[in-house]
Design an enzyme around this catalytic site. Structure first.
Site, PDB file in Angstrom:
ATOM      1  N   MET A   1       0.847  -1.195   0.000  1.00  0.00           N
ATOM      2  CA  MET A   1       0.000   0.000   0.000  1.00  0.00           C
ATOM      3  C   MET A   1       0.883   1.246   0.000  1.00  0.00           C
ATOM      4  SD  MET A   1      -2.947  -1.169   2.715  1.00  0.00           S
ATOM      5  CE  MET A   1      -1.816  -1.997   3.842  1.00  0.00           C
TER       6      MET A   1
ATOM      7  N   CYS B   1      -2.877  -0.957  -9.763  1.00  0.00           N
ATOM      8  CA  CYS B   1      -3.100   0.354  -9.153  1.00  0.00           C
ATOM      9  C   CYS B   1      -4.044   1.192 -10.009  1.00  0.00           C
ATOM     10  CB  CYS B   1      -1.791   1.101  -8.964  1.00  0.00           C
ATOM     11  SG  CYS B   1      -2.069   2.716  -8.194  1.00  0.00           S
TER      12      CYS B   1
ATOM     13  N   LYS C   1       0.298  -8.635  -9.368  1.00  0.00           N
ATOM     14  CA  LYS C   1      -0.956  -8.233  -8.715  1.00  0.00           C
ATOM     15  C   LYS C   1      -1.767  -7.429  -9.722  1.00  0.00           C
ATOM     16  CE  LYS C   1      -2.966  -6.402  -4.541  1.00  0.00           C
ATOM     17  NZ  LYS C   1      -3.562  -5.085  -4.535  1.00  0.00           N
TER      18      LYS C   1
ATOM     19  N   ASN D   1      -7.778 -10.787  -3.045  1.00  0.00           N
ATOM     20  CA  ASN D   1      -7.578  -9.529  -2.343  1.00  0.00           C
ATOM     21  C   ASN D   1      -8.813  -8.646  -2.520  1.00  0.00           C
ATOM     22  OD1 ASN D   1      -5.936  -6.494  -3.167  1.00  0.00           O
ATOM     23  ND2 ASN D   1      -6.098  -7.259  -1.097  1.00  0.00           N
ATOM     24  N   GLY D   2      -9.130  -7.903  -1.460  1.00  0.00           N
ATOM     25  CA  GLY D   2     -10.251  -6.965  -1.547  1.00  0.00           C
ATOM     26  C   GLY D   2     -11.319  -7.244  -0.526  1.00  0.00           C
ATOM     27  N   ASP D   3     -11.475  -6.316   0.427  1.00  0.00           N
ATOM     28  CA  ASP D   3     -12.570  -6.335   1.415  1.00  0.00           C
ATOM     29  C   ASP D   3     -12.450  -7.374   2.522  1.00  0.00           C
ATOM     30  OD1 ASP D   3     -13.642  -4.310  -0.065  1.00  0.00           O
ATOM     31  OD2 ASP D   3     -15.417  -5.400  -0.751  1.00  0.00           O
TER      32      ASP D   3
ATOM     33  N   GLY E   1      -5.111  -5.847   3.099  1.00  0.00           N
ATOM     34  CA  GLY E   1      -4.544  -4.507   2.951  1.00  0.00           C
ATOM     35  C   GLY E   1      -5.037  -3.571   4.033  1.00  0.00           C
ATOM     36  N   ARG E   2      -6.081  -2.814   3.693  1.00  0.00           N
ATOM     37  CA  ARG E   2      -6.517  -1.727   4.583  1.00  0.00           C
ATOM     38  C   ARG E   2      -6.920  -2.198   5.979  1.00  0.00           C
ATOM     39  NH1 ARG E   2     -10.708   0.959   0.569  1.00  0.00           N
ATOM     40  NH2 ARG E   2     -10.838  -1.217  -0.111  1.00  0.00           N
TER      41      ARG E   2
END
EC number: 1.3.1.-
Length: 335
Positions: A20, A103, A142, A205-207, A229-230
């Site tokens: 990130m 990205c 990615k 990846n994601g959520d 990630g986040r």
């Protein structure tokens, strides 16, 4: 069955820390490694910046023994620049090289890099081929589902990139057009995993922001591992909590206030070690509110922390936080 990228053994179901921008630096990676991340990546690094010897790009090549296995992630729009950048990054001694074709931000995608390569698969294949040939390290990629809803071409991407030698693929379950909005859709990721031609590990990846979601999506979408990630920002414990849930089906208690403060101090100290007092303190400011999310009436302390430049005073403020909130329950119970 262990998941392997080249000779790197990642265990049965690895949890990866996402690269990130402005977040995944060595201090943040340190606390995530302590929290249980199996593999990590640097922030993405501009191939042009590496070739020009730009100080910011070069600094992002810093990796440390405790981080292994770690990948350096690069992005760019020019094939020759990506080849050269791969050679430079390989000399920094990572365990693998990763290419960013995901990205979505304008100043990357609109310059022909990142997710914009999803509009030109032939060029993506040539670029990936150049990177694979420029290093002895395993190369991973990615990417996203596609540029927009009309061009979800990640199935073609997976087959063609595997054919030229990538050794793992991480797919973010959104298109470039979605940016980070809406819900991530992992159904295409499962289709790729079920494709009998695909032999390389596929990571989703994601959520993924809870242990329940990680466990449910592991089963439902059949991926080889999950990239987080986040959800790890200010909460590096997510990795250990997910692993514990996989093993036992039980929830670990959330981190105590003491654990929060220790992680925050560790992050601050690593930031100062890596960037020096002034920049280290400045770059830590974006993290304080994340470490103490959920504490009632924390705003006054946050304001003090983000204004303060003196390291000793920052530690005194953290002592005050420890004293004021000492009777608070573990955080996951407060969420």
């Amino acid at each position: 069955m262990s998941v392997k990228i080249g000779n790197i053994d990642l265990g049965e179901f690895p949890l990866l820390l996402a690269p990130m921008e402005d977040v995944s630096d060595p201090p943040f990676r340190y606390v995530c490694k302590q929290g249980g991340a199996d593999m990590m990546y640097t922030e993405f690094i501009s191939s042009e910046g590496l070739i020009r010897d730009a100080a910011k790009s070069r600094k992002k090549l810093d990796i440390f023994e405790y981080e292994r296995p770690i990948g350096i992630q690069i992005f760019g729009s020019d094939i020759e620049s990506m080849r050269e950048a791969t050679e430079i990054a390989t000399l920094a001694g990572p365990d693998l090289m990763d290419i960013n074709y995901g990205c979505p931000v304008k100043n990357v995608a609109c310059r022909g890099a990142g997710a914009s390569l999803l509009q030109d698969i032939d060029k993506m294949v040539k670029m990936t081929d150049a990177v694979v040939k420029a290093t002895h390290l395993p190369v991973t990629v990615k990417t996203r589902l596609g540029w927009d809803d009309n061009t979800k071409n990640v199935e073609e991407v997976a087959e063609r990139l595997q054919d030229i030698g990538i050794q793992a693929l991480t797919i973010h379950g959104r298109t470039r057009a979605q940016l980070y909005k809406g819900e991530a859709d992992w159904t295409l990721i499962r289709e790729i995993k079920r494709n009998p031609r695909i032999k390389i590990p596929i990571f989703g990846n994601g959520d993924v922001d809870s242990v329940e979601k990680a466990a449910a999506w592991r089963m439902e979408y059949e991926v080889d591992g999950i990239m987080i990630g986040r959800a790890a920002i200010g909460y590096p414990w997510i990795f250990r909590e997910v692993k514990h849930f996989f093993k036992t089906g039980e929830h670990l208690p959330g981190p105590t206030l003491d654990e929060r403060i220790i992680a925050c101090r560790t992050h601050l100290n690593k930031s100062i070690e890596w960037k020096g007092d002034k920049v280290g303190v400045f770059e830590m400011r974006r993290h304080y509110s994340n470490y103490f999310k959920g504490l009632p009436d924390f705003k006054q302390y946050r304001m003090m922390l983000v204004k303060e430049e003196n390291i000793e005073t920052i530690n005194q403020i953290l002592d005050e936080v420890a004293e004021k909130y000492e009777h608070i329950a573990p955080f996951s119970e407060m969420a």
